[in-house]
Design a protein around this motif. Sequence first.
Motif, PDB file in Angstrom:
ATOM      1  N   PRO A 119       0.661  -1.084   0.120  1.00 57.86           N
ATOM      2  CA  PRO A 119       0.126  -0.188   0.141  1.00 57.86           C
ATOM      3  C   PRO A 119       0.750   1.425   0.059  1.00 57.86           C
ATOM      4  CG  PRO A 119      -0.943  -1.525   1.646  1.00 57.86           C
ATOM      5  CD  PRO A 119       0.500  -2.143   0.945  1.00 57.86           C
ATOM      6  N   ALA A 120       0.503   2.271  -0.734  1.00 61.31           N
ATOM      7  CA  ALA A 120       1.375   3.305  -0.981  1.00 61.31           C
ATOM      8  C   ALA A 120       0.797   4.627  -0.254  1.00 61.31           C
ATOM      9  CB  ALA A 120       1.410   3.753  -2.667  1.00 61.31           C
ATOM     10  N   SER A 121       1.593   5.669  -0.110  1.00 58.60           N
ATOM     11  CA  SER A 121       1.065   7.040   0.316  1.00 58.60           C
ATOM     12  C   SER A 121       1.566   8.111  -0.554  1.00 58.60           C
ATOM     13  CB  SER A 121       1.310   7.178   1.955  1.00 58.60           C
ATOM     14  OG  SER A 121       1.285   8.331   2.164  1.00 58.60           O
ATOM     15  N   LEU A 122       1.002   8.816  -0.994  1.00 56.98           N
ATOM     16  CA  LEU A 122       1.521  10.006  -1.938  1.00 56.98           C
ATOM     17  C   LEU A 122       0.545  11.322  -1.604  1.00 56.98           C
ATOM     18  CD1 LEU A 122       0.118   9.697  -5.410  1.00 56.98           C
ATOM     19  CD2 LEU A 122      -0.080   7.786  -3.893  1.00 56.98           C
ATOM     20  N   VAL A 123       1.376  12.302  -1.859  1.00 55.01           N
ATOM     21  CA  VAL A 123       0.742  13.473  -1.544  1.00 55.01           C
ATOM     22  C   VAL A 123       0.563  14.172  -2.970  1.00 55.01           C
ATOM     23  CG1 VAL A 123       1.219  16.121  -0.904  1.00 55.01           C
ATOM     24  CG2 VAL A 123       2.110  14.185   0.325  1.00 55.01           C
ATOM     25  N   LEU A 124      -0.732  14.795  -3.177  1.00 52.11           N
ATOM     26  CA  LEU A 124      -1.324  15.334  -4.575  1.00 52.11           C
ATOM     27  C   LEU A 124      -1.543  16.706  -3.944  1.00 52.11           C
ATOM     28  CD1 LEU A 124      -4.190  12.798  -4.988  1.00 52.11           C
ATOM     29  CD2 LEU A 124      -1.810  12.590  -5.982  1.00 52.11           C
ATOM     30  N   LYS A 125      -1.357  17.564  -5.279  1.00 49.07           N
ATOM     31  CA  LYS A 125      -1.266  19.135  -5.029  1.00 49.07           C
ATOM     32  C   LYS A 125      -2.697  19.599  -6.030  1.00 49.07           C
ATOM     33  CE  LYS A 125       3.423  19.869  -4.663  1.00 49.07           C
ATOM     34  NZ  LYS A 125       4.660  20.683  -5.181  1.00 49.07           N
ATOM     35  N   PRO A 126      -3.773  19.819  -5.072  1.00 51.95           N
ATOM     36  CA  PRO A 126      -4.930  20.113  -5.899  1.00 51.95           C
ATOM     37  C   PRO A 126      -4.706  21.580  -6.327  1.00 51.95           C
ATOM     38  CG  PRO A 126      -5.298  20.247  -3.488  1.00 51.95           C
ATOM     39  CD  PRO A 126      -3.849  19.759  -3.717  1.00 51.95           C
ATOM     40  N   ARG A 127      -6.097  21.899  -7.293  1.00 48.74           N
ATOM     41  CA  ARG A 127      -6.273  23.141  -7.585  1.00 48.74           C
ATOM     42  C   ARG A 127      -7.369  23.714  -6.579  1.00 48.74           C
ATOM     43  NH1 ARG A 127      -8.660  21.476 -13.365  1.00 48.74           N
ATOM     44  NH2 ARG A 127     -10.904  20.938 -12.454  1.00 48.74           N
ATOM     45  N   GLN A 128      -7.499  25.111  -6.685  1.00 50.31           N
ATOM     46  CA  GLN A 128      -8.686  25.539  -5.765  1.00 50.31           C
ATOM     47  C   GLN A 128      -9.865  25.195  -6.584  1.00 50.31           C
ATOM     48  OE1 GLN A 128      -8.286  29.742  -5.494  1.00 50.31           O
ATOM     49  NE2 GLN A 128      -6.696  29.648  -4.015  1.00 50.31           N
ATOM     50  N   GLY A 129     -10.837  25.072  -5.620  1.00 49.57           N
ATOM     51  CA  GLY A 129     -12.222  24.595  -6.206  1.00 49.57           C
ATOM     52  C   GLY A 129     -12.277  22.839  -6.217  1.00 49.57           C
ATOM     53  N   GLU A 130     -13.226  22.607  -7.045  1.00 46.80           N
ATOM     54  CA  GLU A 130     -13.506  21.044  -7.289  1.00 46.80           C
ATOM     55  C   GLU A 130     -12.366  20.423  -7.945  1.00 46.80           C
ATOM     56  OE1 GLU A 130     -17.480  19.393  -7.855  1.00 46.80           O
ATOM     57  OE2 GLU A 130     -16.745  19.366 -10.142  1.00 46.80           O
ATOM     58  N   ASN A 131     -12.056  19.336  -7.306  1.00 50.60           N
ATOM     59  CA  ASN A 131     -11.010  18.415  -8.093  1.00 50.60           C
ATOM     60  C   ASN A 131     -11.559  17.051  -8.258  1.00 50.60           C
ATOM     61  OD1 ASN A 131      -7.883  19.687  -7.843  1.00 50.60           O
ATOM     62  ND2 ASN A 131      -9.423  20.343  -6.233  1.00 50.60           N
ATOM     63  N   LYS A 132     -11.154  16.661  -9.629  1.00 49.50           N
ATOM     64  CA  LYS A 132     -11.250  15.177  -9.945  1.00 49.50           C
ATOM     65  C   LYS A 132     -10.300  14.137  -9.706  1.00 49.50           C
ATOM     66  CE  LYS A 132     -15.624  15.587 -11.595  1.00 49.50           C
ATOM     67  NZ  LYS A 132     -16.965  14.751 -11.348  1.00 49.50           N
ATOM     68  N   LEU A 133     -10.298  13.142  -8.920  1.00 45.05           N
ATOM     69  CA  LEU A 133      -9.417  11.838  -8.652  1.00 45.05           C
ATOM     70  C   LEU A 133      -9.993  10.855  -9.669  1.00 45.05           C
ATOM     71  CD1 LEU A 133      -6.922  11.261  -7.205  1.00 45.05           C
ATOM     72  CD2 LEU A 133      -8.252  10.430  -5.421  1.00 45.05           C
ATOM     73  N   GLY A 134      -9.051  10.291 -10.293  1.00 48.04           N
ATOM     74  CA  GLY A 134      -9.553   9.238 -11.117  1.00 48.04           C
ATOM     75  C   GLY A 134      -8.266   7.950 -10.937  1.00 48.04           C
ATOM     76  N   PHE A 135      -8.648   6.761 -11.255  1.00 46.48           N
ATOM     77  CA  PHE A 135      -7.959   5.504 -11.197  1.00 46.48           C
ATOM     78  C   PHE A 135      -8.042   4.885 -12.582  1.00 46.48           C
ATOM     79  CE2 PHE A 135      -8.857   6.919  -6.871  1.00 46.48           C
ATOM     80  CZ  PHE A 135      -7.682   7.213  -6.215  1.00 46.48           C
ATOM     81  N   VAL A 136      -7.345   4.227 -13.157  1.00 46.09           N
ATOM     82  CA  VAL A 136      -7.357   3.520 -14.153  1.00 46.09           C
ATOM     83  C   VAL A 136      -6.658   2.095 -13.812  1.00 46.09           C
ATOM     84  CG1 VAL A 136      -6.903   2.869 -16.665  1.00 46.09           C
ATOM     85  CG2 VAL A 136      -7.680   4.998 -16.250  1.00 46.09           C
ATOM     86  N   CYS A 137      -7.334   1.066 -13.641  1.00 53.68           N
ATOM     87  CA  CYS A 137      -6.881   0.000 -13.144  1.00 53.68           C
ATOM     88  C   CYS A 137      -7.151  -1.221 -14.006  1.00 53.68           C
ATOM     89  CB  CYS A 137      -7.785  -0.519 -11.953  1.00 53.68           C
ATOM     90  SG  CYS A 137      -7.831   0.821 -10.421  1.00 53.68           S
ATOM     91  N   ARG A 138      -5.840  -1.976 -14.386  1.00 50.22           N
ATOM     92  CA  ARG A 138      -6.027  -3.339 -15.078  1.00 50.22           C
ATOM     93  C   ARG A 138      -5.647  -4.387 -14.160  1.00 50.22           C
ATOM     94  NH1 ARG A 138      -2.221  -6.341 -17.161  1.00 50.22           N
ATOM     95  NH2 ARG A 138      -0.497  -5.040 -16.475  1.00 50.22           N
ATOM     96  N   GLY A 139      -6.539  -5.285 -14.115  1.00 49.14           N
ATOM     97  CA  GLY A 139      -6.620  -6.535 -13.085  1.00 49.14           C
ATOM     98  C   GLY A 139      -5.639  -7.444 -13.869  1.00 49.14           C
ATOM     99  N   VAL A 140      -4.830  -8.298 -12.838  1.00 49.14           N
ATOM    100  CA  VAL A 140      -4.095  -9.327 -12.947  1.00 49.14           C
ATOM    101  C   VAL A 140      -4.910 -10.646 -12.149  1.00 49.14           C
ATOM    102  CG1 VAL A 140      -2.137  -8.220 -13.267  1.00 49.14           C
ATOM    103  CG2 VAL A 140      -2.787  -8.924 -10.971  1.00 49.14           C
ATOM    104  N   ALA A 141      -4.237 -11.623 -12.283  1.00 45.59           N
ATOM    105  CA  ALA A 141      -4.956 -12.770 -11.442  1.00 45.59           C
ATOM    106  C   ALA A 141      -5.520 -12.404 -10.330  1.00 45.59           C
ATOM    107  CB  ALA A 141      -4.039 -13.883 -11.294  1.00 45.59           C
ATOM    108  N   GLY A 142      -6.898 -12.431 -10.240  1.00 49.30           N
ATOM    109  CA  GLY A 142      -7.711 -11.644  -9.178  1.00 49.30           C
ATOM    110  C   GLY A 142      -7.670 -12.264  -7.811  1.00 49.30           C
TER     111      GLY A 142
END
Length: 606
Positions: A119-142
């Motif tokens: 599990p990872a921890s990272l810091v994001l720098k948002p802009r003022q107002g609303e921000n969209k966070l997205g993830f594109v995930c490709r599964g492996v042997a589940g």
Amino acid sequence: MPPIMDPPVEAEPANASSTCNHESVFQTAMETTMKLLLPCVWTSTLLLLSASITQAADAPRWIWGDGQRDGENCVALQTTLPASEDAQKVTLWLANAYCDCEIFLNGRSVSRIRPFHPPASLVLKPRQGENKLGFVCRGVAGPSALAARLEVNKTSVVSDTSWQVSELTRPIGQWGDLADATWARATSWGLLSERTWRSVGVTTHVADDYTQWKRALEQTGSTEADQLWTQPGFQVERLYSAGEGEGSWISLAEDPQGRWVIGHEDEGLVRITLQKNGTPQLEPVNVPVSECRGLVFAHDSLYAMANKNLSLFRLQDTNHDDQFDKIEALKKFNGGTGHGRNQLTLGPDGKLYAIFGDSVDQPVDAKYLPPVVPNPDQVQKTHNGFVARSDAQGENWEVVVRGLRNPYGLDFNAAGDLFTYDADAEYDMGSSWYRPTRVLHLLPGGDYGWRRVTKQWPPYNPDTASIPQPTLDIGRGSPTAVEFATGNNFPAAYRDTLFVLDWSYGRILAVHWQPCGSSYVGATEVFLRGSPLNVTDVEFGRDGAMYFVTGGRQTQSGLYRVRYVGEQNSASQRSPQQVEAAAAQPEESQGLQQAWEHGGYDDRPT
């Protein structure tokens, strides 16, 4: 190895009309999977995640689409961060199970987490107002899933069914490729929760003294038993205190007659018989072996690892007169004597196992040597400690483990797994590459990364099959012997415990284990301590009691016995929480009392 567990249960794929309880099914799947398959290096990061979760209104949920999750299927996930005019950063904790995950903030790729990454921890720098966070995930042997938690100022956002998911037919390269995507509510596949034990070490307190062993140089007798602290319910007895000319003791083994044979730093051995009237009788054993750091009775012989002789000896009594009349030097190990030829044990395969520090040359005639792993920055090979094994005749040697610094003891648990307690490099303390003293589960063929002197693989080096991670970090100390408590008469909570000796701090530590994947995680507590108590070796006798000796560097020596005299209980194993709580306060108060009584201060309170 740990007991074989049932294979992981995969949750059944569900469609929109299914009445399957996704959360309970995935909970079962993830519980089994995290115990068996996910790397144990997840543990420390999951703790960070779990600790943060407890402060949130809700816990993150494992989320994915409502369809197939056991192959290379792709999904996109998104959420909207709360609007904030003064948000300077957003902290994201992310756990991606069986999937490759690319992270997007406001349509821009900011990071990528590979499959099977902790599990990872990272810091994001948002802009003022609303921000969209997205993830594109490709599964492996589940089974594939993602869990996340964000902190925006004092507001927490966790992954749940309010997040949106889009099932993808192919991987995408840019977030803009999702302009025409169809979005639906994400499916929850269970709460994120800690499924493995964490490794709990021990800390030093005000009564601890790294140089306490020096006081044993000035003693006229070994430390009295009533000056030692141990866990409640245990009783310590001093059976014998070495007198003038009886040596400084460094190894211990029980012979077939129940007598204790002890090696010391000078030439020869001593043998102590505990007579029925309680009076111990000591006799010298005159054999030409010097500084026997390892002793083990096996194959109708006493095997002695004589460090100053650079050799392993086999001692036999062929005429049955209770004296060793046949003495063979089986194998010479070249090299220095500082971090030298250390202890011996008999393996479950009937072979002799010997452990060596990094002053000793690995045998060039060994029938097997683990693959050489180069230094982090060069291919040059340097000295490192190792474990070797041989048959009873000492003729066929194999090096089974390398990459150690100065491990002194080794022992097998009831499952046949080998462990040691390896030393740190004191001069590295404070550096980023410092590796504390550590208990290691020794995997055959493993290289544990030590390269003399400061050329070792650092502790933050990625875990690989050839450089396993430490099973349990202890901290600063000076490791000597180790011994599993298999077959003792201690309470059930201690019967699978590994006892490790710390010579510098004068203490015996108890390490309690639980299987984790293909290895173990553990929790540690101080079992016994004293000052001075320069412990060198420990064994469990036929009577089920613990026996240990003190000595080394020509210090005063003694033989002690530890028996359990309290109430027996049926607890099969101590949990890490029990270990952390058990006797912590009594030990601390006892340590403070010792500090006041023996510290030599005149200003202590009355």
